[in-house]
Design a protein around this motif. Structure first.
Motif, short mmCIF file in Angstrom:
data_model
loop_
_atom_site.label_atom_id
_atom_site.label_comp_id
_atom_site.label_asym_id
_atom_site.label_seq_id
_atom_site.Cartn_x
_atom_site.Cartn_y
_atom_site.Cartn_z
N LYS A 125 26.12 12.18 0.03
CA LYS A 125 25.72 11.40 1.18
C LYS A 125 24.64 12.55 1.87
O LYS A 125 24.06 11.89 2.81
N ASN B 81 24.80 15.16 3.36
CA ASN B 81 25.16 15.87 4.67
C ASN B 81 24.78 17.04 4.72
O ASN B 81 24.78 17.95 3.59
N SER C 83 31.00 13.77 7.02
CA SER C 83 29.79 12.67 7.57
C SER C 83 29.95 12.11 8.84
O SER C 83 28.85 11.72 9.50
#
Lengths: 248, 437
Positions: A172, A174, A199
């Motif tokens: 993701k 992050n 997240s």
């Protein structure tokens, strides 16, 4: 062929995982179409002693709950444990870090010695009976729940992640929570949540439990790199992982 | 008239948590009339000891799945009170917006899924899916709106991931708030539909009244139908100033009843009630226009003391929170959203947080050492505060309704318990010595 009969039971917990079943919203109508829900105390007054699949929420803390659970296991062909309380003992296991008599006195004061306040160490469901399927998380993920139920109905083994949250977190893109001076359990906790908390800017606190063979050396390296100690890490691990943590 | 009644409800259905109803009437004499709670205790106040200030809300959120946002907010506010942390106006408004989503979610769940089946004389919502398909779908639709709303503000629907002492870990984008606002505007019609459906069967709410003390938050500056800020008041205060939330222990007065081990609460009299009806009875004039309209649909007026009307007060509140949130989003967008850094320095201290859970006022207090580790906690949940009042209602309800026969009386008592929207697994203290086997 008649539809499988499903019963949902709750033990010591917040009932938030049952709420995730309600939160399936329109999809719950499909679920009701695929199975017969014959008992679900929180949502229904209908009750039945005859069921094929038992869904268990909550952890087990008292002898009377152990015998109730064993009776349920005897009747069910398959048993699914839902949510951290059921799959690992969850946050309820924090209690096991204390002397139980002292815990009772802390909450109930002078009344603590009364027999109905008896409490034992918190247990996950599989510490009492055989569990066929687990849906991890606090609360469980409703998509994962329907996936596991679908697998069960189709006679397939569900594939549950056995790699750490960091894998999903990296995907993701992050920024690592350690960069924000936070202690995140991502390196040792079972993925499958889509790294939901990191997240949202919140460290992983371990609600899905440890992966089968956590790489504790990697966790040590992370702590070293950020000038933290294993004790710092353990402080966070007790939240959802008391008395079950890997040895660091 | 039935001379003998034996009601033994083990683990009442369609409530959160475990409770029993035990009523025994022999030759017209009431021998037993009890509301009992055999929930497995979980000892949260003991479990948080030793945990750091920034882990408290993550732990105590797990007291309740249905009001997890409320518990997190109460804990976060208590930690902020203890550590002397200020929260920005933007974070404050976003938290209130988050809190409203849970009020809507919980109220719709309660009225739509748990109470409505009684009004339609159905054992659950499942048979209603085929009998009243459109009504059920409308309830599901509004419930989904509430949950997506929680997702956006709290990170997810249950057990928030965005709340931290000092503020929030992430904030929604302006576009997302605009979309939420549009959704809420479109939801108003669905809410009115739900109210009309309930109104069509409102005659099934028993005509029962009992003079009761109602306790809730109150906020005068600015005058607000408050769920989040303010002090503690009651319908028995008679103009006396509200009590600061830090002094909640002097309001709840938790005690062990001589005939049971349940910790009950009382303030000005033997018992008091909390929840939507309590908020309404203290703050009705401050409801939004749409909230007032819903109350008027049912003829609900300030001073009502029919506990079954709690569900109607919840409906008025659903309209209120949706309408108020539409305005709140305008306020937020007009000011413009900005990312805010949160910095908290631990210190020794004691602090309290108080917010209105959907089912009533909730109190959290924590004490920390100089490193910010928790050394003591005290939590008093709404259902705990309603327990004595449910018992008092039972004592008036049973003699008034026992000539309707065992089945009707049993249904009436179950409906009475459900009307309080109890959240029994929240119960950190509440227990009763006698078990119905």
């Amino acid at each position: 062929m008649s539809k499988p009969r499903v019963a949902i039971f709750d033990f010591a917990c917040c009932e938030g995982c049952q709420l995730q079943i309600v939160n399936l919203e329109e999809e719950i109508l499909d679920l009701i179409g695929a199975v017969d829900v014959v008992e679900w105390r929180e949502g229904m007054s209908e009750q039945s002693d005859q069921y094929d699949i038992a869904i268990i929420e909550g952890s087990i803390t008292r002898p009377e709950d152990e015998s109730r659970l064993k009776k349920i296991r005897d009747k069910a062909k398959a048993l699914i444990a839902i949510g951290a309380c059921a799959t690992t003992g969850g946050v309820n296991k924090l209690k096991n870090n204390f002397d139980l008599e002292e815990v009772k006195r802390c909450v109930y004061g002078d009344a603590a010695s009364m027999p109905h306040l008896a409490t034992g160490p918190t247990k996950a469901v599989d510490e009492v009976v055989k569990v066929d399927y687990k849906v991890h998380g606090c609360p469980m993920d409703r998509g994962e729940f329907t996936y596991v139920v679908r697998c069960l109905l189709m006679g397939k083994d569900p594939v549950i992640a056995d790699y750490p949250v960091c894998v999903e977190c990296k995907k993701k893109e992050n920024v690592c929570r350690y960069e924000f001076d936070e202690i995140c359990l991502g390196p040792i906790i079972r993925a499958g949540c889509g790294a939901r908390c990191p997240s949202a800017g919140f460290r992983c606190f371990g609600c899905r439990g440890y992966i089968d063979n956590p790489n504790v050396e990697a966790a040590r390296e992370v702590m070293d790199r950020y000038g933290l100690t294993v004790e710092d890490l353990k402080q966070k691990m007790v939240l959802f992982g008391s008395k079950q943590e890997p040895t660091l | 008239m039935s001379k003998n009644i034996d009601i033994n409800v083990h683990h009442i259905t369609r409530v959160e948590g475990h409770g029993n109803i035990h009523v025994n009437v022999t030759n017209g004499t009431i021998e037993k009339c009890e509301w009992q709670v055999p929930e497995a205790p979980r000892f949260f106040e003991a479990m948080v000891r030793g945990r750091r200030w920034d882990d408290i809300q993550t732990i105590v959120s797990r007291i309740c799945g249905i009001c997890s946002i409320t518990h997190s907010l109460a804990a976060t506010k208590a930690v902020e009170d203890a550590l002397g942390v200020e929260v920005s106006e933007q974070a404050d408004k976003l938290r209130i917006l988050m809190h409203y989503s849970e009020q809507l979610q919980s109220h719709v769940l309660h009225v739509g899924y748990l109470v409505a089946p009684d009004l339609f004389r159905a054992p659950s919502v499942v048979p209603l899916v085929s009998k009243a398909t459109e009504a059920v779908k409308t309830i599901i639709r509004v419930h989904r709106v509430a949950n997506r709303w929680s997702d956006l503000l709290a990170g997810r629907t249950t057990h928030p991931t965005t709340l931290i002492p000092g503020g929030l870990t992430q904030i929604p984008k302006a576009q997302q708030l605009r979309e939420l606002q549009e959704t809420l505007k479109a939801t108003v019609a669905d809410l009115i539909t739900i109210c009309e459906v309930v109104l069509s069967v409102a005659d099934k709410f028993p005509a029962f009244e009992r003079e009761t003390e109602y306790v809730s938050l109150k906020l005068d500056n600015p005058p607000t139908y408050t769920f989040y800020h303010g002090d503690i008041t009651s319908t028995d205060c008679n103009g006396e100033g509200p009590v600061p939330i830090q002094q909640w222990e002097s309001v709840a007065n938790e005690y062990v009843h001589p005939q049971s081990t349940a910790k009950w609460t009382k303030w000005h009299r033997d018992s008091y009630a909390v929840g939507a009806l309590a908020r309404f009875n203290n703050n009705a004039e401050l409801l939004s226009p749409l909230g007032k309209k819903v109350a008027d649909m049912f003829g609900l007026k300030k001073g009502n003391c029919n506990p079954f009307m709690n569900s109607v007060a919840q409906l008025a509140e659903t309209a209120h929170v949706v309408e108020t949130s539409i305005q709140l989003i305008d306020d937020l967008l007009t000011k413009g959203l900005k990312d805010e850094k949160v910095k908290v320095t631990p210190r020794a201290g004691r602090g309290s947080g108080c917010v209105e859970a959907p089912r009533g006022i909730l109190f959290h207090t924590y004490e920390f050492d100089k490193d910010g580790n928790c050394v003591a906690a005290n939590i008093c949940i709404p259902t705990n505060q309603n327990h004595a009042n449910i018992q008092k209602d039972f004592e008036k309800f049973v003699p008034e309704f026992m000539d309707r026969g065992q089945d009707e009386l049993r249904l009436g008592l179950e409906m009475l318990v459900r009307s309080y929207d109890p959240c029994i697994s929240c119960s950190t203290h509440m227990l009763n010595v006698e078990f119905v086997k």
